[in-house]
Design a protein around this motif. Structure first.
Motif, PDB file in Angstrom:
ATOM      1  N   VAL A  69       0.880  -1.180   0.000  1.00 26.57           N
ATOM      2  CA  VAL A  69       0.000   0.000   0.000  1.00 26.57           C
ATOM      3  C   VAL A  69       0.904   1.211   0.000  1.00 26.57           C
ATOM      4  O   VAL A  69       1.791   1.321   0.858  1.00 26.57           O
ATOM      5  CB  VAL A  69      -0.894   0.026   1.257  1.00 26.57           C
ATOM      6  N   THR A  70       0.743   2.095  -0.959  1.00 24.74           N
ATOM      7  CA  THR A  70       1.674   3.216  -1.026  1.00 24.74           C
ATOM      8  C   THR A  70       1.078   4.426  -1.717  1.00 24.74           C
ATOM      9  O   THR A  70       0.104   4.321  -2.466  1.00 24.74           O
ATOM     10  CB  THR A  70       2.977   2.809  -1.752  1.00 24.74           C
ATOM     11  N   HIS A  71       1.661   5.566  -1.391  1.00 22.30           N
ATOM     12  CA  HIS A  71       1.350   6.797  -2.128  1.00 22.30           C
ATOM     13  C   HIS A  71       2.505   7.174  -3.045  1.00 22.30           C
ATOM     14  O   HIS A  71       2.474   8.224  -3.680  1.00 22.30           O
ATOM     15  CB  HIS A  71       1.075   7.950  -1.144  1.00 22.30           C
ATOM     16  N   GLU A  72       3.535   6.324  -3.094  1.00 21.74           N
ATOM     17  CA  GLU A  72       4.695   6.591  -3.951  1.00 21.74           C
ATOM     18  C   GLU A  72       4.388   6.070  -5.353  1.00 21.74           C
ATOM     19  O   GLU A  72       4.617   4.902  -5.671  1.00 21.74           O
ATOM     20  CB  GLU A  72       5.942   5.890  -3.392  1.00 21.74           C
ATOM     21  N   MET A  73       3.873   6.956  -6.212  1.00 17.39           N
ATOM     22  CA  MET A  73       3.431   6.506  -7.528  1.00 17.39           C
ATOM     23  C   MET A  73       4.606   6.067  -8.398  1.00 17.39           C
ATOM     24  O   MET A  73       4.477   5.171  -9.232  1.00 17.39           O
ATOM     25  CB  MET A  73       2.643   7.616  -8.220  1.00 17.39           C
ATOM     26  N   GLY A  74       5.776   6.683  -8.181  1.00 17.95           N
ATOM     27  CA  GLY A  74       6.967   6.278  -8.927  1.00 17.95           C
ATOM     28  C   GLY A  74       7.302   4.827  -8.634  1.00 17.95           C
ATOM     29  O   GLY A  74       7.548   4.023  -9.548  1.00 17.95           O
ATOM     30  N   PHE A  75       7.278   4.471  -7.347  1.00 14.23           N
ATOM     31  CA  PHE A  75       7.558   3.097  -6.942  1.00 14.23           C
ATOM     32  C   PHE A  75       6.515   2.152  -7.539  1.00 14.23           C
ATOM     33  O   PHE A  75       6.847   1.086  -8.067  1.00 14.23           O
ATOM     34  CB  PHE A  75       7.562   3.005  -5.412  1.00 14.23           C
ATOM     35  N   ALA A  76       5.247   2.564  -7.477  1.00 15.61           N
ATOM     36  CA  ALA A  76       4.174   1.721  -8.005  1.00 15.61           C
ATOM     37  C   ALA A  76       4.408   1.417  -9.479  1.00 15.61           C
ATOM     38  O   ALA A  76       4.251   0.276  -9.934  1.00 15.61           O
ATOM     39  CB  ALA A  76       2.827   2.424  -7.812  1.00 15.61           C
ATOM     40  N   ARG A  77       4.822   2.416 -10.221  1.00 16.84           N
ATOM     41  CA  ARG A  77       4.996   2.237 -11.658  1.00 16.84           C
ATOM     42  C   ARG A  77       6.247   1.405 -11.969  1.00 16.84           C
ATOM     43  O   ARG A  77       6.198   0.511 -12.813  1.00 16.84           O
ATOM     44  CB  ARG A  77       5.135   3.620 -12.328  1.00 16.84           C
ATOM     45  N   GLU A  78       7.355   1.679 -11.247  1.00 19.34           N
ATOM     46  CA  GLU A  78       8.624   1.047 -11.599  1.00 19.34           C
ATOM     47  C   GLU A  78       8.735  -0.368 -11.051  1.00 19.34           C
ATOM     48  O   GLU A  78       9.313  -1.244 -11.686  1.00 19.34           O
ATOM     49  CB  GLU A  78       9.802   1.872 -11.062  1.00 19.34           C
ATOM     50  N   VAL A  79       8.235  -0.599  -9.849  1.00 19.32           N
ATOM     51  CA  VAL A  79       8.479  -1.871  -9.171  1.00 19.32           C
ATOM     52  C   VAL A  79       7.252  -2.783  -9.207  1.00 19.32           C
ATOM     53  O   VAL A  79       7.379  -4.002  -9.222  1.00 19.32           O
ATOM     54  CB  VAL A  79       8.940  -1.624  -7.714  1.00 19.32           C
ATOM     55  N   PRO A 124       0.607  -1.736 -13.940  1.00 18.64           N
ATOM     56  CA  PRO A 124       0.742  -0.366 -13.441  1.00 18.64           C
ATOM     57  C   PRO A 124       0.958   0.659 -14.558  1.00 18.64           C
ATOM     58  O   PRO A 124       0.300   1.689 -14.584  1.00 18.64           O
ATOM     59  CB  PRO A 124       1.958  -0.448 -12.529  1.00 18.64           C
ATOM     60  N   ARG A 125       1.890   0.368 -15.472  1.00 18.36           N
ATOM     61  CA  ARG A 125       2.172   1.352 -16.528  1.00 18.36           C
ATOM     62  C   ARG A 125       0.941   1.622 -17.379  1.00 18.36           C
ATOM     63  O   ARG A 125       0.642   2.771 -17.736  1.00 18.36           O
ATOM     64  CB  ARG A 125       3.315   0.859 -17.412  1.00 18.36           C
ATOM     65  N   ALA A 126       0.211   0.552 -17.679  1.00 21.24           N
ATOM     66  CA  ALA A 126      -0.979   0.722 -18.512  1.00 21.24           C
ATOM     67  C   ALA A 126      -2.012   1.589 -17.806  1.00 21.24           C
ATOM     68  O   ALA A 126      -2.597   2.494 -18.415  1.00 21.24           O
ATOM     69  CB  ALA A 126      -1.575  -0.651 -18.850  1.00 21.24           C
ATOM     70  N   LYS A 128      -9.211   7.751 -13.007  1.00 25.29           N
ATOM     71  CA  LYS A 128      -8.725   8.912 -13.732  1.00 25.29           C
ATOM     72  C   LYS A 128      -8.627  10.135 -12.821  1.00 25.29           C
ATOM     73  O   LYS A 128      -7.599  10.812 -12.759  1.00 25.29           O
ATOM     74  CB  LYS A 128      -9.684   9.226 -14.906  1.00 25.29           C
ATOM     75  N   SER A 129      -9.714  10.402 -12.110  1.00 29.30           N
ATOM     76  CA  SER A 129      -9.713  11.620 -11.292  1.00 29.30           C
ATOM     77  C   SER A 129      -8.744  11.488 -10.114  1.00 29.30           C
ATOM     78  O   SER A 129      -8.096  12.450  -9.730  1.00 29.30           O
ATOM     79  CB  SER A 129     -11.126  11.952 -10.815  1.00 29.30           C
ATOM     80  N   PHE A 130      -8.610  10.254  -9.562  1.00 27.65           N
ATOM     81  CA  PHE A 130      -7.649  10.067  -8.464  1.00 27.65           C
ATOM     82  C   PHE A 130      -6.228  10.299  -8.959  1.00 27.65           C
ATOM     83  O   PHE A 130      -5.452  11.036  -8.347  1.00 27.65           O
ATOM     84  CB  PHE A 130      -7.782   8.659  -7.879  1.00 27.65           C
ATOM     85  N   LEU A 131      -5.907   9.670 -10.118  1.00 26.17           N
ATOM     86  CA  LEU A 131      -4.547   9.802 -10.640  1.00 26.17           C
ATOM     87  C   LEU A 131      -4.235  11.244 -11.016  1.00 26.17           C
ATOM     88  O   LEU A 131      -3.116  11.725 -10.815  1.00 26.17           O
ATOM     89  CB  LEU A 131      -4.348   8.882 -11.844  1.00 26.17           C
ATOM     90  N   SER A 132      -5.232  11.959 -11.524  1.00 24.64           N
ATOM     91  CA  SER A 132      -4.963  13.349 -11.909  1.00 24.64           C
ATOM     92  C   SER A 132      -4.654  14.191 -10.672  1.00 24.64           C
ATOM     93  O   SER A 132      -3.967  15.210 -10.768  1.00 24.64           O
ATOM     94  CB  SER A 132      -6.170  13.930 -12.661  1.00 24.64           C
ATOM     95  N   GLN A 133      -5.141  13.747  -9.533  1.00 25.94           N
ATOM     96  CA  GLN A 133      -4.850  14.511  -8.309  1.00 25.94           C
ATOM     97  C   GLN A 133      -3.476  14.195  -7.740  1.00 25.94           C
ATOM     98  O   GLN A 133      -2.825  15.066  -7.166  1.00 25.94           O
ATOM     99  CB  GLN A 133      -5.894  14.193  -7.235  1.00 25.94           C
ATOM    100  N   VAL A 134      -3.015  12.930  -7.873  1.00 26.28           N
ATOM    101  CA  VAL A 134      -1.766  12.565  -7.201  1.00 26.28           C
ATOM    102  C   VAL A 134      -0.552  12.631  -8.109  1.00 26.28           C
ATOM    103  O   VAL A 134       0.577  12.669  -7.634  1.00 26.28           O
ATOM    104  CB  VAL A 134      -1.849  11.143  -6.593  1.00 26.28           C
ATOM    105  N   LEU A 135      -0.761  12.626  -9.449  1.00 25.72           N
ATOM    106  CA  LEU A 135       0.405  12.614 -10.342  1.00 25.72           C
ATOM    107  C   LEU A 135       0.864  14.017 -10.691  1.00 25.72           C
ATOM    108  O   LEU A 135       0.103  14.963 -10.665  1.00 25.72           O
ATOM    109  CB  LEU A 135       0.079  11.834 -11.616  1.00 25.72           C
TER     110      LEU A 135
END
Ligand code: ATP
Ligand code: MG
Lengths: 244, 377
Positions: free
Chosen positions: A196-206, A224-226, A237-244
């Motif tokens: 469980v994380t808020h680190e979107m970079g980690f989510a995408r890479e790992v 994740p990348r997709a 969509k709306s969640f990602l637009s807020q955190v990215l």
């Protein structure tokens, strides 16, 4: 595909009148790095804690290595030795040294001899880069170091599954990386992980699979990348637009 | 370019710094105040000693052969002591006046604090001297005979020592029982099962809700005699009853202390323990209880001080001569001599035991407070 390590079947959870998990079905396979994201209060922690039954589901079944944990005849303590959990607030035992934190369960649960437990603790501390802190007290360590000790404590049990609940959220920004690096290496070694994380970079890479939760339900699931590139659901969509 | 900050020592705020900030005026004010207080104590001590504290007896003689007048009374009523008291009042007043006179032209905070301290000490000395003068006007003879009979304390000293010994035995054994039972009770009250919680709560509420003196009387005079409990009969019986009841009572109070201590730990501690595979009991034993104990040591020490004083209530049990604790000893001596100094002997005994414990509580609390952040870590 191989057998899942974890199977969640029709999980529902109420805290009083609050419906926190809604009909969750989830299989987790060996070597997966499953990342859970979602807004605050969406039930990510509750779902993670359901896996090792720190939270008991109101409805539904939890299987671990083919064994039903929600069955009252199951030896839950034995099952828990095979899954490690790391918390946002570290939860090191302040009255025991760094080594003492790690050896406690090795000696009392796995029944290792004192010397064998100490050896294993030192080895794990080496892996997280804290061999020189073996005799220190938790209060003498930085947040990042404490969290790495917590990871070493869980890994020393030689689990087949690791659960991480926002393990970098309580850390100063400059200390986040040292913890993420340990987790990344663990993933590359083939450990099955739920993160469980808020680190979107980690989510995408790992991450090898991503789950977006909202209001206790799994809304979207996939690579994740997709999902980051092209979310299918409006809420994602709306969640990602807020955190990215 | 690199900027290296010059090493800077922290500002010196010690005693020497304090001394350097003083002016002649503040020194004099402080000095006069201290002089007044010292004169009172040293002077009064010297005068009373010169007259003598107890009757003088020829060596190896009986009480009847001692001098008849009480030297302590003579000392208290002596003109020397009266003159000393008047002088101390004067000197104390001088300190106060000195402080007032120059208070507007004080150069700094340290000098002002010293002057204020001098004035306050001077006034304290004057007030004490005033009380002494007032006391000289009352019936000193009767008071000294009834409350200040040092000879009586000396004569019955072994009895008081024996009383103190019994007070200590009763409280230490009672505490051992109470602190252990209290922890068990606390764990029961925290159980998720109502059938375990309910009896523990009932026990605690009963012992907290009835007077200890009732519990002692009921156990000693009612239960033991009626049920003819073998273990609690014979000469040692009341003594054992006393220890048992004191322990059972303390258990109820200490259970609440333990419970608060356990509940003050974060949930994460037990969750971390359980997630490692430790059972509930193992988590309690190796993770929760050791941390809780650390936090409850100061309040438990406090309970122990209360217990020491509460041992006096066993007086209702009618202990044998050699089993009597401090209050019982004091009462016995008073009943045979009709001299109230006996009560003061008991009080002195309690204070000698409790004061160090009270100091210990303060020390532990301060240490725990300063270390709290690192304890929580
Ligand atoms: N022990 C509990 N008792 C009552 N309500 C709870 C409890 N634990 C969690 N909740 C509630 O359940 C909901 C889901 O909580 P959960 O901690 O799983 O969310 P989360 O997705 O992890 O949020 P966050 O990102 O803030 O950690 C929240 O509304 C929370 O207030
Ligand atoms: Mg959470």
């Amino acid at each position: 595909m191989s057998e899942p390590i974890v199977r969640l079947q029709g999980i529902n959870k109420w805290f009083g009148k609050l419906h926190v998990l809604r009909d969750v079905n989830l299989d987790i396979y060996p070597r997966e790095v499953l990342v859970l994201i979602g807004p605050s209060g969406s039930g990510k922690s509750t779902l993670l804690r359901t896996i090792n039954l720190l939270e008991e589901p109101t409805e539904g079944k939890v299987f671990f290595e083919g064994q039903e944990l929600t069955d009252i005849h199951t030896d839950l303590n034995a099952a828990r030795t095979r899954m490690g959990m790391v918390f946002q607030q570290f939860n090191l035992f302040p009255h025991r040294t760094v080594t003492g934190n790690i050896t406690l369960a090795l000696q009392k649960v796995l029944k290792l001899r004192a010397e064998a437990a100490r050896q294993r603790a030192l080895q794990q501390l080496g892996h997280v880069g804290l061999a020189d802190k073996a005799g220190a007290w938790p209060s003498q360590l930085s947040g990042g170091q404490q969290q790495r000790v917590a990871i070493a404590r869980a890994l020393a049990m030689e689990p087949v599954l690791m659960l991480f609940d926002e393990v970098t959220s309580a850390l100063d920004p400059e200390l986040v990386n040292e913890v993420l690096l340990v987790m990344q290496r663990l993933a590359s070694e083939g450990m099955t992980m739920v993160v469980v994380t808020h680190e979107m970079g980690f989510a995408r890479e790992v991450g090898t699979r991503l789950i977006f939760m909202d209001q206790g339900a799994i809304i979207e699931e996939g690579d994740p990348r997709a999902i980051f590139a092209n979310p299918q659901q409006e809420r994602t969509k709306s969640f990602l637009s807020q955190v990215l | 370019m690199t900027i290296t900050a010059a090493p800077q020592a922290p500002p010196d705020r010690g005693l020497r710094y304090f001394a350097r900030q003083q002016t002649p005026w503040s020194w004099v004010t402080l000095g006069v105040g201290i002089l007044a207080l010292m004169a009172l104590f040293v002077g009064a001590g010297a005068i009373l000693t010169a007259y003598g504290w107890t009757q003088k007896c020829p060596p190896g003689s009986k009480a009847a052969e001692c001098t008849t007048t009480t030297p302590l009374v003579e000392g208290l009523l002596s003109p020397e002591l009266g003159a000393l008291a008047v002088a101390v009042i004067g000197v104390g007043a001088v300190a106060a006046v000195l402080a007032l006179l120059r208070s507007r032209s004080v150069p700094n905070k340290q000098a002002r604090e010293a002057a204020i301290a001098g004035a306050v000490i001077g006034i304290q000395a004057a007030v004490l001297a005033g009380v002494l003068l007032w006391f000289r006007g009352s019936n000193v003879e009767v008071f000294a005979r009834n409350f200040l009979d040092v000879r009586l304390l000396r004569e019955f000293f072994p009895r008081f020592v024996s009383g103190a010994k019994n007070t200590l035995i009763l409280s230490v054994l009672g505490a051992a029982l109470g602190f252990f039972l209290g922890l068990v009770l606390a764990l029961f009250t925290l159980s998720k099962r109502a059938v375990i919680r309910a009896p523990a709560r009932l026990y605690i509420n009963f012992f907290r809700g009835t007077p200890l003196i009732w519990q002692l009387s009921f156990a000693g005079l009612g239960v033991v005699t009626a049920l003819r409990l073998g273990f609690f009969s014979g000469t040692g019986g009341p003594y054992k009853v006393a220890i048992a009841v004191l322990g059972l009572n303390l258990a109820a109070y200490s259970a609440e202390v333990y419970r608060a201590g356990i509940q003050s730990l974060e949930r994460g501690q037990i969750e971390a323990a359980r997630s490692l595979g430790l059972s509930y009991l193992q988590s309690m034993r190796f993770v929760i209880v050791p941390q809780a104990i650390r936090r409850v040591i100061p309040p438990l020490t406090n309970e122990f001080v209360i217990l020491i004083k509460d041992t006096s209530l066993v007086i209702v049990l009618g202990l044998a001569f050699f089993q009597k604790e401090l209050l019982g000893v004091g009462r016995d001596i008073y009943n045979s001599t009709f001299n109230a100094t006996a009560w003061l002997g008991s009080a002195a005994g309690y204070l000698i035991i409790t004061l160090p414990m009270i100091r210990l509580v303060t020390y532990l609390e301060r240490r725990l407070r300063s270390g709290l952040t690192s304890v929580v870590g």
